[in-house]
Motif scaffolding. Structure first.
Motif, PDB file in Angstrom:
ATOM      1  N   GLY A 154       0.658  -1.081  -0.042  1.00 52.67           N
ATOM      2  CA  GLY A 154       0.032   0.109   0.473  1.00 52.67           C
ATOM      3  C   GLY A 154       0.965   0.756   0.129  1.00 52.67           C
ATOM      4  O   GLY A 154       1.897   1.004   0.280  1.00 52.67           O
ATOM      5  N   PRO A 155      -0.044   2.289   0.533  1.00 58.84           N
ATOM      6  CA  PRO A 155       0.177   3.845   0.125  1.00 58.84           C
ATOM      7  C   PRO A 155       1.711   3.791   0.653  1.00 58.84           C
ATOM      8  O   PRO A 155       2.568   4.664   0.970  1.00 58.84           O
ATOM      9  CB  PRO A 155      -0.199   4.570  -0.211  1.00 58.84           C
ATOM     10  N   ALA A 156       0.841   3.281   2.821  1.00 62.15           N
ATOM     11  CA  ALA A 156       1.855   3.564   3.745  1.00 62.15           C
ATOM     12  C   ALA A 156       3.672   3.538   3.270  1.00 62.15           C
ATOM     13  O   ALA A 156       4.635   4.024   3.387  1.00 62.15           O
ATOM     14  CB  ALA A 156       1.576   3.357   4.685  1.00 62.15           C
ATOM     15  N   ASP A 157       4.365   2.283   2.058  1.00 67.48           N
ATOM     16  CA  ASP A 157       5.438   2.145   2.692  1.00 67.48           C
ATOM     17  C   ASP A 157       5.735   2.135   0.667  1.00 67.48           C
ATOM     18  O   ASP A 157       6.668   2.156   0.585  1.00 67.48           O
ATOM     19  CB  ASP A 157       4.945   0.236   1.966  1.00 67.48           C
ATOM     20  N   PHE A 158       5.048   2.666  -0.669  1.00 68.48           N
ATOM     21  CA  PHE A 158       5.499   3.141  -1.799  1.00 68.48           C
ATOM     22  C   PHE A 158       4.943   3.655  -2.335  1.00 68.48           C
ATOM     23  O   PHE A 158       5.468   3.660  -3.578  1.00 68.48           O
ATOM     24  CB  PHE A 158       4.851   1.237  -2.060  1.00 68.48           C
ATOM     25  N   LEU A 159       4.310   4.881  -1.932  1.00 70.09           N
ATOM     26  CA  LEU A 159       3.748   5.647  -2.625  1.00 70.09           C
ATOM     27  C   LEU A 159       4.891   7.096  -2.672  1.00 70.09           C
ATOM     28  O   LEU A 159       5.629   7.088  -1.855  1.00 70.09           O
ATOM     29  CB  LEU A 159       2.630   6.383  -2.384  1.00 70.09           C
ATOM     30  N   SER A 160       5.359   7.173  -3.607  1.00 69.32           N
ATOM     31  CA  SER A 160       6.372   8.126  -3.526  1.00 69.32           C
ATOM     32  C   SER A 160       5.474   9.626  -4.340  1.00 69.32           C
ATOM     33  O   SER A 160       4.889   9.480  -5.512  1.00 69.32           O
ATOM     34  CB  SER A 160       7.574   8.437  -4.360  1.00 69.32           C
ATOM     35  N   TRP A 161       6.179  10.787  -4.630  1.00 66.22           N
ATOM     36  CA  TRP A 161       6.307  11.867  -5.166  1.00 66.22           C
ATOM     37  C   TRP A 161       7.064  12.814  -5.796  1.00 66.22           C
ATOM     38  O   TRP A 161       8.173  12.468  -5.516  1.00 66.22           O
ATOM     39  CB  TRP A 161       5.817  13.007  -4.355  1.00 66.22           C
ATOM     40  N   VAL A 162       6.873  12.929  -7.452  1.00 63.44           N
ATOM     41  CA  VAL A 162       7.816  13.465  -7.718  1.00 63.44           C
ATOM     42  C   VAL A 162       7.641  14.569  -8.440  1.00 63.44           C
ATOM     43  O   VAL A 162       6.401  15.348  -8.798  1.00 63.44           O
ATOM     44  CB  VAL A 162       8.181  12.623  -9.420  1.00 63.44           C
ATOM     45  N   ILE A 163       8.460  15.636  -8.248  1.00 56.75           N
ATOM     46  CA  ILE A 163       8.574  17.106  -9.161  1.00 56.75           C
ATOM     47  C   ILE A 163       9.415  17.155  -9.991  1.00 56.75           C
ATOM     48  O   ILE A 163      10.602  16.683 -10.487  1.00 56.75           O
ATOM     49  CB  ILE A 163       9.216  17.944  -8.179  1.00 56.75           C
ATOM     50  N   GLU A 164       8.753  17.344 -11.622  1.00 58.49           N
ATOM     51  CA  GLU A 164       9.424  17.301 -12.606  1.00 58.49           C
ATOM     52  C   GLU A 164       9.729  18.616 -13.690  1.00 58.49           C
ATOM     53  O   GLU A 164       8.711  19.240 -13.333  1.00 58.49           O
ATOM     54  CB  GLU A 164       9.064  16.287 -13.624  1.00 58.49           C
ATOM     55  N   CYS A 165      10.907  18.871 -14.031  1.00 51.34           N
ATOM     56  CA  CYS A 165      10.913  20.036 -14.948  1.00 51.34           C
ATOM     57  C   CYS A 165      11.412  19.745 -15.634  1.00 51.34           C
ATOM     58  O   CYS A 165      12.489  19.028 -16.049  1.00 51.34           O
ATOM     59  CB  CYS A 165      11.670  20.826 -13.834  1.00 51.34           C
ATOM     60  N   ARG A 166      10.398  19.936 -16.605  1.00 51.25           N
ATOM     61  CA  ARG A 166      11.479  20.126 -18.383  1.00 51.25           C
ATOM     62  C   ARG A 166      11.972  21.070 -19.417  1.00 51.25           C
ATOM     63  O   ARG A 166      12.301  21.180 -20.704  1.00 51.25           O
ATOM     64  CB  ARG A 166      10.156  19.408 -19.197  1.00 51.25           C
ATOM     65  N   ASP A 167      12.061  21.995 -18.638  1.00 50.59           N
ATOM     66  CA  ASP A 167      12.981  23.162 -18.772  1.00 50.59           C
ATOM     67  C   ASP A 167      14.618  23.707 -18.596  1.00 50.59           C
ATOM     68  O   ASP A 167      14.496  23.683 -17.418  1.00 50.59           O
ATOM     69  CB  ASP A 167      11.615  24.522 -18.269  1.00 50.59           C
ATOM     70  N   ARG A 168      14.972  22.995 -18.938  1.00 53.03           N
ATOM     71  CA  ARG A 168      16.719  23.054 -18.721  1.00 53.03           C
ATOM     72  C   ARG A 168      17.163  24.542 -18.026  1.00 53.03           C
ATOM     73  O   ARG A 168      17.434  25.171 -17.775  1.00 53.03           O
ATOM     74  CB  ARG A 168      17.615  22.498 -19.633  1.00 53.03           C
ATOM     75  N   ARG A 169      16.389  25.247 -18.639  1.00 53.55           N
ATOM     76  CA  ARG A 169      16.418  26.928 -18.436  1.00 53.55           C
ATOM     77  C   ARG A 169      15.854  27.355 -16.628  1.00 53.55           C
ATOM     78  O   ARG A 169      16.617  28.384 -15.460  1.00 53.55           O
ATOM     79  CB  ARG A 169      16.125  28.234 -18.799  1.00 53.55           C
ATOM     80  N   PHE A 170      15.047  26.312 -16.238  1.00 52.39           N
ATOM     81  CA  PHE A 170      14.858  26.664 -14.740  1.00 52.39           C
ATOM     82  C   PHE A 170      15.133  25.943 -14.226  1.00 52.39           C
ATOM     83  O   PHE A 170      14.975  24.588 -13.993  1.00 52.39           O
ATOM     84  CB  PHE A 170      12.863  26.164 -15.061  1.00 52.39           C
ATOM     85  N   SER A 171      15.602  25.677 -12.849  1.00 52.43           N
ATOM     86  CA  SER A 171      16.931  25.326 -12.249  1.00 52.43           C
ATOM     87  C   SER A 171      16.650  24.613 -10.958  1.00 52.43           C
ATOM     88  O   SER A 171      15.343  25.489 -10.282  1.00 52.43           O
ATOM     89  CB  SER A 171      18.029  25.663 -12.098  1.00 52.43           C
TER      90      SER A 171
END
Length: 125
Positions: A82-99
């Motif tokens: 379940g989510p208590a053990d295996f849910l993660s969160w991701v922040i993605e950015c596809r703009d290489r100018r935004f660091s």
């Protein structure tokens, strides 16, 4: 493994946010970058943290959107658990100018302040 210096400001800020726990992963792929972390869903502020990050990272405003996306990720629940053990969160950015540093500055200016004071994250419902 040594952390990419460009991510230090962002990972340092994220680990201060209530309910974010454990190691924060980072990486780059074809000019894009990402960071991955766990939010402790048993923490009373977990959904508030998710709501705040979702607002800033996905839909700050119609005229001031960031080039980021904040999404949940998980391996197949039927194979792992379940989510208590295996849910993660991701922040993605596809703009290489935004660091990652630019994102850290943006989050610091828009998330509750001080960021590590749990009382600033509470709202009366």
């Amino acid at each position: 493994m040594t952390e990419d210096p460009e991510f230090i400001a962002l990972t340092t800020l994220l680990i201060r946010i209530p309910a974010i726990k454990g190691r924060i992963g980072t990486g780059r792929d074809d000019g894009a970058w990402w960071t991955k972390f766990v939010i402790d869903i048993s923490d009373p502020l977990a959904w508030r943290v998710i709501q705040e990050l979702g607002h800033v990272l996905n839909y700050l405003s119609l005229t001031e959107r960031l080039p980021t996306v904040f999404i949940p990720v998980s391996p197949p629940p039927y194979l792992n658990g379940g989510p208590a053990d295996f849910l993660s969160w991701v922040i993605e950015c596809r703009d290489r100018r935004f660091s990652p540093k630019s994102l850290a500055d943006c989050l610091a200016g828009r998330l509750p302040n001080p960021i590590d004071d749990r009382s600033t994250w509470s709202i009366d419902e």
